[in-house]
Scaffold this motif. Sequence first.
Motif, PDB file in Angstrom:
ATOM      1  N   ASN A  49      -8.093   2.881  -2.182  1.00  0.00           N
ATOM      2  CA  ASN A  49      -7.921   4.094  -1.374  1.00  0.00           C
ATOM      3  C   ASN A  49      -8.026   5.360  -2.232  1.00  0.00           C
ATOM      4  O   ASN A  49      -7.912   6.467  -1.719  1.00  0.00           O
ATOM      5  N   LYS A  76     -11.244   9.129   3.458  1.00  0.00           N
ATOM      6  CA  LYS A  76     -10.716   8.962   4.812  1.00  0.00           C
ATOM      7  C   LYS A  76     -10.788  10.206   5.665  1.00  0.00           C
ATOM      8  O   LYS A  76     -10.827  10.142   6.888  1.00  0.00           O
ATOM      9  N   GLY A  89      -7.186  -4.715  -0.439  1.00  0.00           N
ATOM     10  CA  GLY A  89      -5.752  -4.598  -0.215  1.00  0.00           C
ATOM     11  C   GLY A  89      -5.407  -4.580   1.252  1.00  0.00           C
ATOM     12  O   GLY A  89      -6.211  -4.979   2.070  1.00  0.00           O
ATOM     13  N   GLY A  90      -4.185  -3.995   1.447  1.00  0.00           N
ATOM     14  CA  GLY A  90      -3.253  -3.303   0.562  1.00  0.00           C
ATOM     15  C   GLY A  90      -3.977  -2.345  -0.402  1.00  0.00           C
ATOM     16  O   GLY A  90      -5.092  -1.938  -0.136  1.00  0.00           O
ATOM     17  N   LEU A 132      -0.151   4.109   1.293  1.00  0.00           N
ATOM     18  CA  LEU A 132      -0.513   4.930   2.443  1.00  0.00           C
ATOM     19  C   LEU A 132      -0.084   4.209   3.724  1.00  0.00           C
ATOM     20  O   LEU A 132       0.249   3.021   3.700  1.00  0.00           O
ATOM     21  N   ARG A 133      -0.141   4.942   4.807  1.00  0.00           N
ATOM     22  CA  ARG A 133       0.214   4.372   6.114  1.00  0.00           C
ATOM     23  C   ARG A 133      -0.788   4.873   7.152  1.00  0.00           C
ATOM     24  O   ARG A 133      -0.429   5.651   8.048  1.00  0.00           O
ATOM     25  N   CYS A 134      -2.019   4.435   7.008  1.00  0.00           N
ATOM     26  CA  CYS A 134      -3.042   4.853   7.968  1.00  0.00           C
ATOM     27  C   CYS A 134      -2.738   4.149   9.296  1.00  0.00           C
ATOM     28  O   CYS A 134      -2.638   2.910   9.327  1.00  0.00           O
ATOM     29  N   CYS A 181       0.860  -1.180   0.000  1.00  0.00           N
ATOM     30  CA  CYS A 181       0.000   0.000   0.000  1.00  0.00           C
ATOM     31  C   CYS A 181       0.899   1.235   0.000  1.00  0.00           C
ATOM     32  O   CYS A 181       1.999   1.210   0.558  1.00  0.00           O
ATOM     33  N   VAL A 216       0.526  -4.272   4.194  1.00  0.00           N
ATOM     34  CA  VAL A 216       1.024  -2.952   3.859  1.00  0.00           C
ATOM     35  C   VAL A 216       2.551  -2.927   3.854  1.00  0.00           C
ATOM     36  O   VAL A 216       3.177  -2.378   2.972  1.00  0.00           O
ATOM     37  N   TYR A 232      -4.475   3.379  11.735  1.00  0.00           N
ATOM     38  CA  TYR A 232      -5.512   2.460  12.204  1.00  0.00           C
ATOM     39  C   TYR A 232      -5.665   1.236  11.302  1.00  0.00           C
ATOM     40  O   TYR A 232      -6.575   0.427  11.494  1.00  0.00           O
ATOM     41  N   CYS A 233      -4.766   1.094  10.318  1.00  0.00           N
ATOM     42  CA  CYS A 233      -4.887   0.016   9.337  1.00  0.00           C
ATOM     43  C   CYS A 233      -4.836  -1.359  10.007  1.00  0.00           C
ATOM     44  O   CYS A 233      -3.953  -1.640  10.819  1.00  0.00           O
ATOM     45  N   ASP A 236     -12.295   4.664  -0.442  1.00  0.00           N
ATOM     46  CA  ASP A 236     -12.071   5.294   0.862  1.00  0.00           C
ATOM     47  C   ASP A 236     -12.173   6.811   0.745  1.00  0.00           C
ATOM     48  O   ASP A 236     -11.603   7.411  -0.177  1.00  0.00           O
TER      49      ASP A 236
HETATM   50  S1  SF4 Z   1      -4.490  -0.808   3.331  1.00  0.00           S
HETATM   51 FE1  SF4 Z   1      -6.045   0.820   3.508  1.00  0.00          FE
HETATM   52  S2  SF4 Z   1      -6.095   1.302   5.696  1.00  0.00           S
HETATM   53 FE2  SF4 Z   1      -4.193   0.149   5.316  1.00  0.00          FE
HETATM   54  S3  SF4 Z   1      -2.619   1.716   4.990  1.00  0.00           S
HETATM   55 FE3  SF4 Z   1      -3.447   1.156   2.973  1.00  0.00          FE
HETATM   56  S4  SF4 Z   1      -5.086   2.613   2.575  1.00  0.00           S
HETATM   57 FE4  SF4 Z   1      -4.616   2.721   4.752  1.00  0.00          FE
END
Ligand code: SF4
Length: 233
Positions: free
Chosen positions: A104, A128, A75-76, A33-35, A31, A44, A37-38, A126
């Motif tokens: 995302n 977000k 995903g991911g 991104l680095r949310c 992924c 990821v 709360y993932c 998403d």
């Molecule tokens: S898989 Fe989804 S929640 Fe997890 S880091 Fe990537 S976008 Fe964010």
Amino acid sequence: MQGKLLIGGMERASFIDFPGMVSAVVFTRACNLRCGYCHNPLLVRETERSFVGEEEVIAFLNDRRGLLGGVVVSGGEPTLQPEALAAFLRRVRAMGFATKLDTNGTRPEVLARLIEESLVDYVALDFKDLPEGYAELCDMREEASVIASSIAILRRSGLAYELRTTVVLPRHDEARLTAMARQLQRGERWFLQRYRPGDVLAQSADFTAPDRAALNQLAERFRAEFGLDCASR
Ligand code: SF4
């Protein structure tokens, strides 16, 4: 060169991921991104190999023709593998399955191409945060405008789609969610998903789950006030 889809796992039968049908869910690796709360930190973080081979997934799906209605690619972030994703969806389509993409929204050009080629029936995108919140919430490096571009593509597409927000406190307070609601169009489907504590990416972060009843009430208010097709889950 066209490679296979890097897959991290598969759920063989889900009753909740594809509206109206029983589906298999395929989780792709990596992924952008680095949310914090993932719930998929393994997917990821590690990108170098598949945990499940594409051929294994295809063989499983072949066996389930007529039993499963759809295949969800989640995903991911699936759109990070544009060529392999399109090729995989073509194979799944050829077996007669409906397809859903969870994304995302950071690769609008990939989303547009998949829709143009009629490779997806339903998209869960998403949404977000407010655009200015993405960098902090998800360590997003892309321009925040990519999310709006993806939403615009879905609005023009004629496809069934949903927007979804994982509601994490203290970040997603009522004021923030209301500001997000204002960015949506009447009738648009928006799910407010309760954050679930557990094995998340940022273990040290101070996240809290919203109260279920309060979230229901908020969804009700957004339906009444903005005409959104809003629900909590
Ligand atoms: S898989 Fe989804 S929640 Fe997890 S880091 Fe990537 S976008 Fe964010």
